[in-house]
Design a protein around this motif. Structure first.
Motif, PDB file in Angstrom:
ATOM      1  N   ASN A  17      -3.350  -1.704  -5.265  1.00  0.00           N
ATOM      2  CA  ASN A  17      -2.463  -0.709  -5.882  1.00  0.00           C
ATOM      3  C   ASN A  17      -1.882  -1.231  -7.192  1.00  0.00           C
ATOM      4  OD1 ASN A  17      -2.774   1.301  -4.039  1.00  0.00           O
ATOM      5  ND2 ASN A  17      -0.802   0.998  -2.994  1.00  0.00           N
ATOM      6  N   TYR A  64      -2.469   0.745 -10.514  1.00  0.00           N
ATOM      7  CA  TYR A  64      -1.395   1.480 -11.189  1.00  0.00           C
ATOM      8  C   TYR A  64      -0.748   0.699 -12.337  1.00  0.00           C
ATOM      9  CZ  TYR A  64      -2.051   4.654  -7.281  1.00  0.00           C
ATOM     10  OH  TYR A  64      -2.610   5.523  -6.379  1.00  0.00           O
ATOM     11  N   ASP A  68       4.317  -5.725 -10.212  1.00  0.00           N
ATOM     12  CA  ASP A  68       3.517  -5.370 -11.380  1.00  0.00           C
ATOM     13  C   ASP A  68       4.414  -4.793 -12.459  1.00  0.00           C
ATOM     14  OD1 ASP A  68       3.647  -2.351 -11.273  1.00  0.00           O
ATOM     15  OD2 ASP A  68       2.747  -2.718  -9.289  1.00  0.00           O
ATOM     16  N   ARG A  72       0.969  11.043  -2.212  1.00  0.00           N
ATOM     17  CA  ARG A  72       0.669  10.443  -3.514  1.00  0.00           C
ATOM     18  C   ARG A  72       1.777  10.877  -4.454  1.00  0.00           C
ATOM     19  NH1 ARG A  72      -4.633  10.415  -6.149  1.00  0.00           N
ATOM     20  NH2 ARG A  72      -3.967   8.283  -6.471  1.00  0.00           N
ATOM     21  N   SER A  73       2.208   9.988  -5.355  1.00  0.00           N
ATOM     22  CA  SER A  73       3.373  10.350  -6.160  1.00  0.00           C
ATOM     23  C   SER A  73       3.033  11.446  -7.171  1.00  0.00           C
ATOM     24  CB  SER A  73       3.968   9.124  -6.841  1.00  0.00           C
ATOM     25  OG  SER A  73       3.122   8.709  -7.876  1.00  0.00           O
ATOM     26  N   THR A 130      -6.091   8.156  -1.830  1.00  0.00           N
ATOM     27  CA  THR A 130      -5.968   9.103  -0.714  1.00  0.00           C
ATOM     28  C   THR A 130      -4.540   9.232  -0.212  1.00  0.00           C
ATOM     29  OG1 THR A 130      -6.380   7.289   0.799  1.00  0.00           O
ATOM     30  CG2 THR A 130      -8.279   8.633   0.135  1.00  0.00           C
ATOM     31  N   LEU A 157      -0.532   2.857   1.629  1.00  0.00           N
ATOM     32  CA  LEU A 157       0.821   2.388   1.961  1.00  0.00           C
ATOM     33  C   LEU A 157       1.236   2.784   3.377  1.00  0.00           C
ATOM     34  CD1 LEU A 157       2.927   2.784  -1.310  1.00  0.00           C
ATOM     35  CD2 LEU A 157       1.992   0.717  -0.280  1.00  0.00           C
TER      36      LEU A 157
END
Ligand code: ADP
Length: 600
Positions: free
Chosen positions: A500, A504, A532, A551-552, A563, A567
């Motif tokens: 992730n 991202y 990050d 998903r945001s 998908t 998380l």
């Protein structure tokens, strides 16, 4: 022979001190009248208290010295009874001339003024003469006395003076009865109030059974009842059961249960707790026939009367409370009925709470069942898809390797291959999600070196990170950092978080990974941190992170393939390891994921 002023003091009375000022004033007025109008130097009114009975002086009129001496004095009734056996009967008054006193008798009764007889005449008042009116109620029980001494003219009273005294004695009689009734009422209210306080406290609990168990004793004592029962109009508990004073349970007949239910609903409408007793008219909510049936049933189990109280909240009647008294016990008072109705409101609220709790409990169970069903469905569908997909992929591979394919066909096959591989990933995630969410499927914990976990994950993500020219910072100690858990699942946690972070974080950004012993407040935990400087997550989205398929809303995130299962898997794995996941993030700045796991 001398009659002493002070009688032997009694043990301190357990009863409350006389606190009704109005009653005391009324008695004082009468005593004052006896001294001012009837011509006596001193008058005292006493009331009968306690068991065994004693006389307590409530009002004294006359000299300050006498008042000091007499007020509040306690004298056993028995002594007075012995003295008045020898008395002359003067209507309500009793007169014992001193000549009739036997030596040793009555030495502790009354008050002996320090005076001499006025002369030798037969009607001269002697300091040892006793003039007293025992005050009886209508049932012939002695309730108090009016006593007087020191006639102003120094003579034993004649006809006219006796008539005046008689009138005062009658007044005193009535005042004493009223005062005692008021006192009894105040005592009842006090006791019932104490019961209410205890019931209120008990109603903080959520189980009706417990509430009844905890308030039963207080109700029985506070209302001086022989027993009680409580009926509710649903199955929350207690339906039709009689909780008697000794805790035993008596079954009511179904007919009586239904009469009580109907009666309670009407009584709640009237907001009325009422008495069912022989010779008391039945309330509006009971027919004569029903009333008689209840009394007959009660008589059969040794109960003479009941105080019937509806229980409810708002307009809703939810049950009834019945307090019982055995034969010969005192009548129920209005004050007790009022207090019982208040308790009916308290218990009504408690029943409502218990029901809500019960319903919530059921709802949670239903939701849990639904959740289990959903997981089961996902697992089954994923399984069913996996097999045909594997075969599709096998055939794709075969086709791709055949030599005589046109360029277009080759291109199509590659697209199909990518799509099928993606489907495999989703299905694998779904299968893993259902596996790690299944409470039946326990982990077999063993020491897992996080150092090694991070190395393996870096190997796998290195290519993707390099393609985006990300600055990968790894901070792991030389020695092993051991977590306690399932190696494969912990691998998965680390892989999901790192992939992730890489996914991202825009090109040329940075990702850092570290492992350490948590220390501080949690020396028994190890922590894996993946941070990050990527697109970040909004506060609103943070709240939903870890929910399946979430998903945001950030377009930069949606642009990446995903998908919304990664998380969710991390969270479930961390939970079943009894660990903790901390996420902090700021939109546009970056995110930090910290996983705490038990140390091995
Ligand atoms: P997926 O990445 O497959 O969408 P995840 O469950 O791994 O699913 O993540 C859920 C969502 O959380 C992602 O869609 C993304 O919006 C957000 N998210 C996860 N990790 C990061 C991160 N390191 N930085 C920014 N957003 C993230």
């Amino acid at each position: 022979m001398d009659r002493e002023i002070a009688p032997a003091p009694l043990e301190t009375s357990a009863q409350a001190t006389w606190s009704d000022a109005a009653s005391r004033d009324a008695l004082q007025l009468i005593a004052d009248g006896v001294t001012r109008v009837a011509g006596f130097g001193i008058a005292a009114i006493s009331v009968v208290r306690g068991d065994p009975g004693y006389l307590e002086v409530m009002a004294v009129a006359g000299s300050d010295a006498a008042r000091e001496e007499l007020k509040g004095r306690h004298t056993p009734i028995e002594q007075l009874a012995q003295e008045i056996e020898k008395a002359d009967d003067w209507g309500l008054l009793r007169f014992v001339p001193h000549e009739r006193l036997e030596p040793g008798l009555g030495e502790t009764w009354g008050w002996v003024p320090d005076v001499d007889p006025i002369d030798d005449a037969p009607d001269a008042w002697h300091p040892m003469d006793l003039l007293i009116a025992p005050l009886y109620d209508d049932s012939g029980r002695m309730r108090g006395t009016l006593a007087m001494d020191l006639p102003v003219d120094g003579r034993r009273p004649g006809e006219a003076q006796r008539a005046v005294l008689d009138a005062y004695a009658e007044q005193a009689r009535q005042a004493v009865i009223v005062a005692l009734e008021r006192q009894a009422l105040a005592d009842q209210v006090r006791m019932a109030e104490a019961a209410r306080r205890i019931v209120r406290k008990a109603t903080a609990q959520l189980s009706l059974e417990r509430i009844v168990a905890d308030s039963r004793e207080a109700l029985i004592e506070g209302f001086r009842a022989a027993g009680m029962w409580l009926q509710t109009f649903d199955d929350v508990g207690g339906r039709g059961a009689i909780y008697s004073a000794d805790g035993s349970v008596i079954e009511l007949t179904p007919e009586l249960v239904s009469i009580a239910e109907t009666a309670a609903r009407r009584a709640w409408e009237f907001q009325e707790a009422s008495v069912v007793a022989p010779n008391v008219p039945f309330g509006e909510w009971l027919t004569d026939e029903q009333g008689e049936m209840i009394l007959a049933y009660l008589g059969g189990i040794g109960i003479e009367s009941i105080l019937f109280t509806p229980l409810g909240a708002g307009p809703q009647c939810l049950g009834n409370l019945v307090l019982t008294r055995a034969f010969g016990a005192p009548d129920w008072s209005e004050a007790e009925a009022t207090m019982a109705l208040d308790i009916g409101h308290d218990l009504g609220r408690a029943i409502l709470n218990a029901r809500t709790f019960e319903r919530e409990h059921q709802l949670v169970e239903e939701l849990q069942e639904l959740d289990a069903y959903k997981s089961q469905l996902i697992a089954t569908v994923a399984h069913e898809l996996k097999n045909p997909l594997t075969s599709v992929m096998g055939h794709l591979e075969m086709l791709e390797s055949s030599p005589d394919l046109s360029g277009t066909t080759k291109g199509s096959l590659q697209v199909m291959d990518r799509g099928a591989k993606r489907m495999v990933r989703v299905i694998d995630d779904l299968l893993l999600l259902s596996k790690v969410g299944d409470p039946e499927n326990r982990i077999i914990a063993a020491p897992v070196d996080l150092h090694r976990v991070v190395d393996d994950v870096i190997d796998l993500t290195m290519v993707a990170a390099q393609q985006k020219r990300l600055d990968l910072k790894i901070d792991v100690p030389d020695h092993a950092i051991l977590a306690l858990g399932d190696a494969e699942e912990i691998d998965r946690v680390c892989a999901n978080l790192v992939s992730n972070a890489v996914k991202y974080t825009p090109a040329d950004g940075s990702v850092s990974i570290s492992v350490e012993v948590a220390g501080g407040e949690h020396p028994d935990q190890v922590v894996l941190t993946v941070a990050d400087a990527g697109i970040g997550i909004s506060q609103a989205d943070l709240a939903h992170l870890g929910t399946e398929f979430f998903r945001s809303s950030n377009p930069a995130a949606v642009a990446q393939p995903g998908t919304g299962l990664g998380l969710a898997i991390v969270r479930r794995i961390v939970d079943r390891h009894h660990g903790r996941l901390e996420i902090s993030s700021e939109l546009g700045k970056g995110s930090t994921f910290r996983v705490f796991l038990p140390a091995a």
